[in-house]
Design a protein around this motif. Sequence first.
Motif, short mmCIF file in Angstrom:
data_model
loop_
_atom_site.label_atom_id
_atom_site.label_comp_id
_atom_site.label_asym_id
_atom_site.label_seq_id
_atom_site.Cartn_x
_atom_site.Cartn_y
_atom_site.Cartn_z
N GLN A 16 0.83 -1.20 0.00
CA GLN A 16 0.00 0.00 0.00
C GLN A 16 0.87 1.25 0.00
O GLN A 16 0.55 2.25 -0.67
N HIS A 17 1.95 1.21 0.74
CA HIS A 17 2.85 2.37 0.77
C HIS A 17 3.49 2.61 -0.59
O HIS A 17 3.74 3.76 -0.97
N VAL A 18 3.77 1.55 -1.33
CA VAL A 18 4.32 1.71 -2.68
C VAL A 18 3.31 2.40 -3.58
O VAL A 18 3.65 3.32 -4.34
N VAL A 19 2.06 1.97 -3.50
CA VAL A 19 1.01 2.60 -4.30
C VAL A 19 0.86 4.07 -3.91
O VAL A 19 0.70 4.95 -4.77
N ALA A 20 0.95 4.36 -2.61
CA ALA A 20 0.77 5.73 -2.14
C ALA A 20 1.86 6.67 -2.66
O ALA A 20 1.59 7.81 -3.02
N MET A 21 3.10 6.19 -2.71
CA MET A 21 4.19 7.07 -3.14
C MET A 21 4.34 7.11 -4.65
O MET A 21 5.03 7.97 -5.20
N PHE A 22 3.70 6.16 -5.33
CA PHE A 22 3.97 5.92 -6.74
C PHE A 22 3.78 7.16 -7.61
O PHE A 22 4.68 7.58 -8.34
N GLY A 23 2.59 7.76 -7.55
CA GLY A 23 2.28 8.86 -8.46
C GLY A 23 3.21 10.04 -8.29
O GLY A 23 3.77 10.57 -9.27
N ALA A 24 3.42 10.48 -7.05
CA ALA A 24 4.25 11.65 -6.80
C ALA A 24 5.72 11.38 -7.11
O ALA A 24 6.42 12.23 -7.68
N THR A 25 6.21 10.20 -6.75
CA THR A 25 7.62 9.88 -6.99
C THR A 25 7.96 9.88 -8.47
O THR A 25 9.03 10.33 -8.87
N PHE A 26 7.04 9.39 -9.30
CA PHE A 26 7.32 9.33 -10.73
C PHE A 26 7.02 10.63 -11.47
O PHE A 26 7.56 10.85 -12.56
N LEU A 27 6.21 11.49 -10.90
CA LEU A 27 5.94 12.76 -11.59
C LEU A 27 7.20 13.60 -11.73
O LEU A 27 7.40 14.25 -12.75
N VAL A 28 8.05 13.59 -10.72
CA VAL A 28 9.25 14.42 -10.77
C VAL A 28 10.17 14.03 -11.93
O VAL A 28 10.56 14.88 -12.73
N PRO A 29 10.58 12.76 -12.07
CA PRO A 29 11.43 12.42 -13.22
C PRO A 29 10.74 12.63 -14.56
O PRO A 29 11.38 13.02 -15.54
N LEU A 30 9.43 12.42 -14.62
CA LEU A 30 8.73 12.64 -15.87
C LEU A 30 8.73 14.11 -16.26
O LEU A 30 8.81 14.46 -17.44
N LEU A 31 8.66 14.99 -15.27
CA LEU A 31 8.63 16.43 -15.55
C LEU A 31 10.02 17.01 -15.77
O LEU A 31 10.15 18.08 -16.38
N THR A 32 11.05 16.32 -15.30
CA THR A 32 12.40 16.86 -15.40
C THR A 32 13.28 16.13 -16.41
O THR A 32 14.42 16.56 -16.66
N GLY A 33 12.79 15.04 -16.98
CA GLY A 33 13.59 14.29 -17.94
C GLY A 33 14.52 13.29 -17.30
O GLY A 33 15.35 12.68 -17.99
N PHE A 34 14.44 13.09 -15.99
CA PHE A 34 15.25 12.09 -15.33
C PHE A 34 14.70 10.69 -15.60
O PHE A 34 13.56 10.53 -16.01
N SER A 35 15.50 9.68 -15.33
CA SER A 35 15.07 8.30 -15.50
C SER A 35 14.16 7.88 -14.35
O SER A 35 14.57 7.95 -13.18
N PRO A 36 12.92 7.45 -14.62
CA PRO A 36 12.04 6.98 -13.54
C PRO A 36 12.63 5.81 -12.77
O PRO A 36 12.51 5.74 -11.54
N ALA A 37 13.27 4.87 -13.48
CA ALA A 37 13.84 3.70 -12.81
C ALA A 37 14.97 4.09 -11.87
O ALA A 37 15.08 3.58 -10.75
N THR A 38 15.82 5.02 -12.31
CA THR A 38 16.92 5.48 -11.47
C THR A 38 16.39 6.20 -10.24
O THR A 38 16.87 6.00 -9.11
N THR A 39 15.39 7.04 -10.44
CA THR A 39 14.77 7.75 -9.32
C THR A 39 14.16 6.78 -8.32
O THR A 39 14.29 6.94 -7.10
N LEU A 40 13.51 5.73 -8.83
CA LEU A 40 12.90 4.74 -7.95
C LEU A 40 13.96 3.97 -7.17
O LEU A 40 13.78 3.68 -5.98
N LEU A 41 15.07 3.64 -7.83
CA LEU A 41 16.16 2.93 -7.15
C LEU A 41 16.68 3.74 -5.97
O LEU A 41 16.82 3.22 -4.85
N PHE A 42 16.96 5.02 -6.20
CA PHE A 42 17.50 5.84 -5.11
C PHE A 42 16.44 6.20 -4.08
O PHE A 42 16.77 6.50 -2.93
N SER A 43 15.19 6.13 -4.48
CA SER A 43 14.11 6.29 -3.51
C SER A 43 14.12 5.12 -2.53
O SER A 43 13.98 5.31 -1.31
N ALA A 44 14.31 3.92 -3.04
CA ALA A 44 14.41 2.73 -2.18
C ALA A 44 15.64 2.79 -1.28
O ALA A 44 15.57 2.53 -0.07
#
Length: 445
Positions: A38-66
Amino acid sequence: MSAIGWRVHGDGRTVAPGAVVAPDERLSWPRTIGIGMQHVVAMFGATFLVPLLTGFSPATTLLFSAIGTVTFLLVTGNKLPSYLGSSFAFIGPIVAATASGGQSAAVGGILVTGLLLAAIGLVVHLAGSRWIDLVMPPVVTGTVVALIGFNLAPTAWGTCDDTGACSGFRAAPVTALATLAAIVLSAVLFRGILGRLSILVGVLIGYAVAWVRGEVDFTAVGDAAWFGLPHFVAPTFEPRLLGLFLPVVFVLIAENVGHVKSVAAMTGKDLDPLTGRALLADGLATTFAGLGGGSGTTTYAENIGVMAATKVYSTAAYWVAAATALVLSLSPKFGELINTIPAGVLGGATTVLYGMIGVLGARIWVQNKVDFSDPVNLTTAAVALVIGIANFTWTAGDLEFAGIALGTAAAIGVYHVMRGVARWRGTSQEPASPASVPGGVELER
């Protein structure tokens, strides 16, 4: 205590009315894993919006989020439940730095921000947090948060180049409008967790609309491998761009302090002694992200919502969430799927998101009863907001300071200069016991 550090709460299956599962407790592992998901679902949208808006890699952002979440749990002694996701405070600086010096320069700015925040965390841990209250009273913190959101407003509308290619809302107005409407309605249509995840729900509905309209391209998804490391970017340092990132430190401080106070209020525990550790941990997490191309991190209000709904504050659930995020980040196919979200959907989402960030600043003023009949408070907010929203710029040699940096400097400078003069002249209108909470805000929410 169990071998891995958590006591089983009650029978491990239920939480009695009025009871909470403390950070050092857990439910049965199947239930703990479910809450972690549930916590993964909760953070999902906001965590991925930043790389999508800035051109960063979503996978890389998720890795460092973990990695950041694990770092936070370790540094805070497994006593403060939190998920560390992408901070929206970095969007403006990243976009500006990338346009001027490339993605590596933006990553370097994130790294420096993390190091500075970690250093402040050490100072707070050793000396206490009272000085933060003095440097960043609520009128300053609220103003900085507000100007960051409103400074980003033109990005939500977007631009068009000479070829007719557009970004933001202008890229696909119909899809953007559908996304915007879905976010607005889902916030009041749904109860519980779905209501709190209105942006994620809106993005999913907008994505479906975009797919029907033929705006989604799955080519890269089909070509990507199922398993593999994400794309890393080494940092470079351009002093002229660092001024874009330093104001973010003030926002991260307010976010972390607000997170500690929020969890303390919900669990009934005194967590103030962990404030310095929380700042240090977020600083280290942001530093790690800056070493490899991830976006800067912060504690997440969305996950506080999950805890409030479930009454489960167990840090065990966050270890599960971090492990889940780590596994997902190692799938290039998953990362490319996130990258298929079209510009129109992002335009609709950011129309709400950036406005929410701006209004969160006003909420800080309201919560802390900032008195705008006091000319010091009124002038502080007025000057800084115009500088930030109009995106004033100032170049000094190779250094360039833009709206967010100048607005932050103006908020701090105007407040303390005016307050000092007012006290000296005896014209101060400040109350006898000024508010001491530096904001209590979760910006990414």
